[in-house]
Design a protein around this motif. Structure first.
Motif, PDB file in Angstrom:
ATOM      1  N   ILE A 104      -7.329  -0.279  -1.436  1.00  4.41           N
ATOM      2  CA  ILE A 104      -7.304   1.035  -2.078  1.00  4.41           C
ATOM      3  C   ILE A 104      -6.086   1.821  -1.628  1.00  4.41           C
ATOM      4  N   PHE A 108      -2.792   2.959  -3.842  1.00  8.58           N
ATOM      5  CA  PHE A 108      -2.382   4.358  -3.925  1.00  8.58           C
ATOM      6  C   PHE A 108      -0.922   4.533  -3.526  1.00  8.58           C
ATOM      7  N   ARG A 111       1.808   3.661  -6.050  1.00  8.62           N
ATOM      8  CA  ARG A 111       2.053   4.608  -7.138  1.00  8.62           C
ATOM      9  C   ARG A 111       2.923   5.781  -6.710  1.00  8.62           C
TER      10      ARG A 111
END
Length: 138
Positions: A104, A108, A111
């Motif tokens: 996760i 993140f 991006r």
């Protein structure tokens, strides 16, 4: 939209200061006082963010007992006075405990404009892909 309570805001601050003290303690050649303060602040911040009961349940799940033993054993060894050995054990336990969160976090970070391009560099990209392939979720 998720609202953040005042207790969770305090917890995020404590966790941030804990990470800062841990990093600063390692930069100052494993200063045991800074590392001890960082460990205490990190754990207190985590308890404030997710609550005492959920923190206890997170660390003492049956399949995470070995990881929690390494993590808390490392903290204890830092407090006793052997910061290098304690931090190695603590980092190992941290990675075992939080490996379910890594995919996760990596998704993140990929991006984010500058950090995403750094993670896509040729040598680093394969390493990040291996870290991000964790099939055990929290």
């Amino acid at each position: 939209m998720i609202s953040v309570t005042d207790t969770q805001k305090i917890g995020m601050g404590l966790t941030g200061f804990g990470v800062f003290f841990l990093f600063f303690g390692m930069m100052l050649f494993f200063d045991k006082a800074l590392l001890a303060i960082g460990n205490i602040l990190f754990l207190a911040g985590l308890a404030f963010v997710i609550g005492l009961e959920r923190t206890f349940r997170f660390f003492f799940q049956k399949h995470k007992l070995r990881a929690a033993a390494f993590f808390f054993g490392g903290i204890l060894i830092v407090l006793v006075g052997w910061p290098m050995i304690g931090m190695v054990l603590e980092i190992y336990g941290f990675f075992l405990l939080f490996r379910g969160f890594f995919p996760i976090v990596i998704g993140f970070i990929r991006r984010i404009p500058v950090l995403g391009s750094i993670l896509n560099l040729p040598g680093l990209s394969s390493l990040v892909d291996k870290i991000g392939e964790s099939d055990t979720m929290v």
